[in-house]
Design a protein around this motif. Sequence first.
Motif, PDB file in Angstrom:
ATOM      1  N   UNK A 265      -2.054   6.533  -1.497  1.00 50.82           N
ATOM      2  CA  UNK A 265      -2.405   6.464  -2.928  1.00 50.82           C
ATOM      3  C   UNK A 265      -2.396   5.047  -3.459  1.00 50.82           C
ATOM      4  N   UNK A 266      -1.610   4.168  -2.816  1.00 53.15           N
ATOM      5  CA  UNK A 266      -1.523   2.772  -3.301  1.00 53.15           C
ATOM      6  C   UNK A 266      -2.832   2.012  -3.091  1.00 53.15           C
ATOM      7  N   UNK A 420       1.744   5.203  -9.326  1.00 53.09           N
ATOM      8  CA  UNK A 420       0.652   4.597 -10.103  1.00 53.09           C
ATOM      9  C   UNK A 420       1.161   3.938 -11.377  1.00 53.09           C
ATOM     10  N   UNK A 421       2.188   4.532 -11.978  1.00 56.18           N
ATOM     11  CA  UNK A 421       2.704   4.015 -13.257  1.00 56.18           C
ATOM     12  C   UNK A 421       3.759   2.932 -13.079  1.00 56.18           C
ATOM     13  N   UNK A 425       4.466  -1.768  -8.268  1.00 55.28           N
ATOM     14  CA  UNK A 425       3.785  -1.296  -7.058  1.00 55.28           C
ATOM     15  C   UNK A 425       2.396  -1.919  -6.933  1.00 55.28           C
ATOM     16  N   UNK A 426       1.967  -2.134  -5.721  1.00 58.88           N
ATOM     17  CA  UNK A 426       0.605  -2.570  -5.406  1.00 58.88           C
ATOM     18  C   UNK A 426       0.262  -1.968  -4.046  1.00 58.88           C
ATOM     19  N   UNK A 427      -0.870  -2.322  -3.476  1.00 55.82           N
ATOM     20  CA  UNK A 427      -1.259  -1.687  -2.204  1.00 55.82           C
ATOM     21  C   UNK A 427      -0.191  -1.939  -1.147  1.00 55.82           C
ATOM     22  N   UNK A 428       0.195  -0.853  -0.468  1.00 59.03           N
ATOM     23  CA  UNK A 428       1.259  -0.931   0.554  1.00 59.03           C
ATOM     24  C   UNK A 428       0.688  -1.618   1.786  1.00 59.03           C
ATOM     25  N   UNK A 429       1.344  -2.688   2.196  1.00 58.71           N
ATOM     26  CA  UNK A 429       0.844  -3.439   3.363  1.00 58.71           C
ATOM     27  C   UNK A 429       2.024  -4.144   4.000  1.00 58.71           C
TER      28      UNK A 429
END
Length: 460
Positions: A265-266, A420-421, A425-429
Amino acid sequence: MGNTQPTPPSSELRETGTLDIKDSRTSKSYSVKILEGGVEGDTAVRAMDFRQIKTSPDEFGLMTYDPAFMNTASCKSAITFIDGEKGILRYRGYPIEQLAEKSTFLEVAWLLRHGELPTQGEYDQWVHDITYHTYVHENIKTFLQGFRYDAHPMSMLCSAVAALSSFYPEAKQIHDPEQRNIAIVRLLAKLPTLAAFCYRHVKGLPFIYPDNDLSYVENFLSMVARMSESKYEANPVFVKALEILFILHADHEQNCSASAVRAVGSSQVDPFSAIAAGIAALYGPLHGGANEQVLRMIKEIGDKKNVAAFIENVKSGKGAKLMGFGHRVYKSYDPRAKIVKKLADEVFAQIGVDKDLEIALELERIALSDDYFVSRKLYPNVDFYTGLIYRSMAFPTDFFTVLFAVARTSGWLAQWEEMLNDKEQKIARPRQIYVGYGERPFKSKLTNHFPNAKKPAPAK
Ligand code: SDX
């Protein structure tokens, strides 16, 4: 004196101390903040605070190495609290025992998502919205009919949920609260329909459409089991058991499948695709697939008198694991397993104790007194007795994890929306520790890169 609600706890992390570190390679010292969160006082340090620790300015900096995330908090979450040592499980602060006894799955699904219990008005609208979104596009039926008769229903369910994203392209607008809400409603509403359709396809039976006069669980049982009768009458013992089992399976903080939903989801994909990733993770025998493996293990044991030999085989380390035992977090009895065991007693009181239950009880009796299991803190988890109840309802063994997925969709969606809120958080990497070759020149061992080509290979 009304129902005084405690003020919602803050999600802010507070500084509770410092970690003073001395790097023996450089004799430099560093001070890293120790942070504490929530009412349970979880503490952590920010992994990024270690990046400043270097032996030279052009170095990447110190990372934390944590295979399988055994000691890594990937997020802050207010949804589910587990105390593995004390065997505590709470959804938004409410003990699982009280929710299982007094709530319904849809009330719990609201609670997990919104953080508070619904008012009657909110609940009525929630039930109405979900009831009136239980149908799926007719093409989904055609899609499911493309599977072989013996396809595993988890494979079908995972594919069907991913396919749903093609029917609702607007679900990509994940930052639009209205689009997010309707996608959440659709997923909660359609998972039982898809699950039932998978069951009916494998059985070679016609699909049964939703019946909007029935409750969430009764409607699911109707779509699974209705034959020629005009109105399905569900066994009230089974309805109550399934309502409780759905509540118990609704969420479990950052388990493998919830982590998969958060990571996928990220990337800001639509929620149907993210939930399909959760279903794929749950399918694994070490995770949600364990309830199916428990029954297969019991069938393999075959008789109570074979239990002792089976246990010795497990202890030898060469045999299979004792499926349904052990947990990454619970180092005491899984509180859900206690509730499921009590439920199994009620269900079997009605339909009679059978050989499989006797084998399960003997497995538990021996394991709980054997040092191999006690020393490793291996206790029955939620999957140990669940399969026996599902089997008593005549669900096929390979359908058990589908039931887990229907329930866990509520928790996955709450985790997805919380991610999401979350402004942090940002794209998991994740990073890696590279242990491969240093640079080396390419020199192929091949004389022909296109052995199957009819015409001569192009000059290299
Ligand atoms: C779920 O994370 C969640 O919250 C998951 C879940 C949820 O609601 O989302 O609770 C649902 O997935 C429940 C777990 C269902 N899985 C099973 O029942 C499969 C059997 N259990 C194991 O595979 C295992 O216990 C895990 C995967 C659940 C946990 O594994 P860990 O934490 O990585 O522990 P481990 O494998 O490192 O085991 C520690 C020791 C090892 O022995 P030694 O190396 O010390 O000799 O315990 C042994 C393991 O071999 N061990 C078992 C065992 N589980 C662990 N030995 C026999 N039978 C077992 N079941």
